[in-house]
Design a protein around this motif. Sequence first.
Motif, PDB file in Angstrom:
ATOM      1  N   ARG A 100       0.843  -1.202   0.000  1.00 49.53           N
ATOM      2  CA  ARG A 100       0.000   0.000   0.000  1.00 49.53           C
ATOM      3  C   ARG A 100       0.879   1.254   0.000  1.00 49.53           C
ATOM      4  O   ARG A 100       0.609   2.226  -0.704  1.00 49.53           O
ATOM      5  N   LYS A 123       2.337   1.805  -3.457  1.00 50.07           N
ATOM      6  CA  LYS A 123       1.342   2.407  -4.350  1.00 50.07           C
ATOM      7  C   LYS A 123       1.213   3.906  -4.085  1.00 50.07           C
ATOM      8  O   LYS A 123       1.081   4.699  -5.014  1.00 50.07           O
ATOM      9  N   LYS A 124       1.254   4.276  -2.816  1.00 49.99           N
ATOM     10  CA  LYS A 124       1.148   5.694  -2.452  1.00 49.99           C
ATOM     11  C   LYS A 124       2.338   6.481  -2.999  1.00 49.99           C
ATOM     12  O   LYS A 124       2.173   7.581  -3.528  1.00 49.99           O
ATOM     13  N   THR A 143       2.081   7.081  -6.766  1.00 46.62           N
ATOM     14  CA  THR A 143       1.080   8.056  -7.225  1.00 46.62           C
ATOM     15  C   THR A 143       1.525   9.503  -7.050  1.00 46.62           C
ATOM     16  O   THR A 143       0.816  10.408  -7.483  1.00 46.62           O
ATOM     17  N   VAL A 174       4.311  12.031   3.351  1.00 44.14           N
ATOM     18  CA  VAL A 174       3.635  10.746   3.235  1.00 44.14           C
ATOM     19  C   VAL A 174       3.629  10.094   4.610  1.00 44.14           C
ATOM     20  O   VAL A 174       4.677   9.936   5.234  1.00 44.14           O
TER      21      VAL A 174
END
Length: 120
Positions: free
Chosen positions: A46, A49-50, A53, A72
């Motif tokens: 996860r 993926k962050k 992006t 983040v």
Amino acid sequence: MVCPLANFEEVYKTAHGAVYQCSRQNCYWLEFAGSTTAFRVSDFFRFKKKIDTIDISAMIIDPSRTADFTIVMPFSTPRCFVLDVQDVLNLRELLDGAKFMITLNSVIQSCLKTTPSRVA
């Protein structure tokens, strides 16, 4: 705090950090920017993926001072990453390499399980 009984195996390493797998705790450890962060397996993917992006083009083009960095906060960790463009690129390289090695290991294990053994 790292468990003294932990069993770490290097998954992937660059000049900017490393990813380790702990089979005993069933987690991944990310070593980046001078600190180490533990991730459950699903949280690790996860987090990747962050990071994927993040719009680097927008960070570069935007003239405002706030566009120079991105923050983040990974799920289920006490860590907060403050990343500039170069940090994002370095972290992407590290996470991409780690994911590739994890996937490769899975494919190899799957092939070994399905290959019939020869009996002489």
